[in-house]
Design an enzyme around this catalytic site. Sequence first.
Site, short mmCIF file in Angstrom:
data_model
loop_
_atom_site.label_atom_id
_atom_site.label_comp_id
_atom_site.label_asym_id
_atom_site.label_seq_id
_atom_site.Cartn_x
_atom_site.Cartn_y
_atom_site.Cartn_z
N SER A 1 8.51 -4.81 -39.10
CA SER A 1 9.04 -6.09 -39.47
C SER A 1 10.45 -5.89 -39.57
CB SER A 1 8.71 -6.78 -40.69
OG SER A 1 8.99 -5.77 -41.83
N ARG B 1 3.36 9.37 -46.21
CA ARG B 1 3.12 7.95 -45.66
C ARG B 1 2.65 7.94 -44.24
NH1 ARG B 1 4.77 3.81 -48.68
NH2 ARG B 1 4.96 2.46 -47.14
N TRP C 1 -3.06 3.83 -48.41
CA TRP C 1 -4.22 4.33 -48.18
C TRP C 1 -3.80 5.94 -48.33
CZ3 TRP C 1 -5.00 8.55 -44.58
CH2 TRP C 1 -6.36 8.66 -44.14
N ASP D 1 -0.90 -3.29 -42.63
CA ASP D 1 -0.50 -3.34 -43.96
C ASP D 1 -1.42 -2.22 -44.52
OD1 ASP D 1 0.96 -3.86 -46.03
OD2 ASP D 1 -0.20 -5.63 -46.53
N ASN E 1 -1.06 0.95 -45.07
CA ASN E 1 -1.04 2.37 -44.53
C ASN E 1 -0.38 3.43 -45.73
OD1 ASN E 1 -1.95 1.19 -42.21
ND2 ASN E 1 0.23 1.69 -41.10
N GLU F 1 12.35 -6.18 -42.22
CA GLU F 1 12.30 -5.52 -43.49
C GLU F 1 12.21 -4.04 -43.44
OE1 GLU F 1 10.72 -8.39 -42.95
OE2 GLU F 1 12.13 -9.65 -43.95
N ASN F 2 11.27 -3.64 -42.41
CA ASN F 2 10.81 -2.25 -42.32
C ASN F 2 12.05 -1.37 -41.86
OD1 ASN F 2 7.55 -2.93 -41.03
ND2 ASN F 2 8.39 -2.69 -43.28
N HIS G 1 0.11 5.94 -41.63
CA HIS G 1 0.67 5.25 -40.45
C HIS G 1 -0.40 5.77 -39.36
CE1 HIS G 1 3.74 3.29 -42.41
NE2 HIS G 1 4.45 4.11 -42.71
#
Length: 227
Positions: free
Chosen positions: A146, A114, A106, A101, A103, A148-149, A118
């Site tokens: 997940s 993004r 950050w 979580d 990533n 949801e991803n 990762h």
Amino acid sequence: MDEERQYSPSPGWAQFQDGQEEGQSNLTRICFIIRLKFVHNFLLFVNILARSHALTPAYTSTISIIMDEFQAVEARHLAEEELRDQLDLGSLPQHMAIIMDGNGRWAAQRGLPRIAGHKEGLAALQDVLDVGYELNIPYLTIYAFSQENWNRPESEIRLLMGLLEQYLSKERQRFHDRNVRFLPIGRLEQLPSSVLPLVSEVAEETRHYTTRTLAVALSYGGRAEII
Ligand code: FPP
């Protein structure tokens, strides 16, 4: 203390001794720093010479920069060693689970895409896993992707699946070297055909290892686990 649970150098140690730095663990890095100490002492000597004006100012500032670098690196590793000394190796957890979580946050904080987050997250994960292996924690679980991803942009999903593929290709041999059972869990049938065969193959060829298990949750979901 139980022999099994004592801190033991990982295969990375042997690799380092063979002069191959690739794949070295945090412990081997610490040993490397200790070996660097004699270089440090030499620099200390040169630094004293510099301070006593036996060397030119250009030399002096270059040496100061190198000294600072050495001290910063040493401080990091000494702190790590001290932390390890404080560990009660007889009462370490048997199972450590990590939820990937932050990533994206950050990367956003640094103005990066993004996927850069990762990649960094994966690198950090590998460091944590290395320590888990070295401390002989028998079960490690990663909540990686997940259900949801799947709602993320296609390009991000593709890149994440690419990272998973790269990770498995790179780690495959190390699973064997370290007796790690790779155990993918979740709705694996939802994984793309570019990565599913590799996931299944690595799981199959490592299923007989019992020393360490690395469970990676892919296409997982709390609801899916219950239903
Ligand atoms: C959460 O960050 C992380 C993910 C959704 C995926 C992490 C998965 C990988 C790096 C793939 C490879 C994994 C393994 C184990 C090989 P986020 O984007 O939700 O960050 P945020 O919470 O800051 O938005």
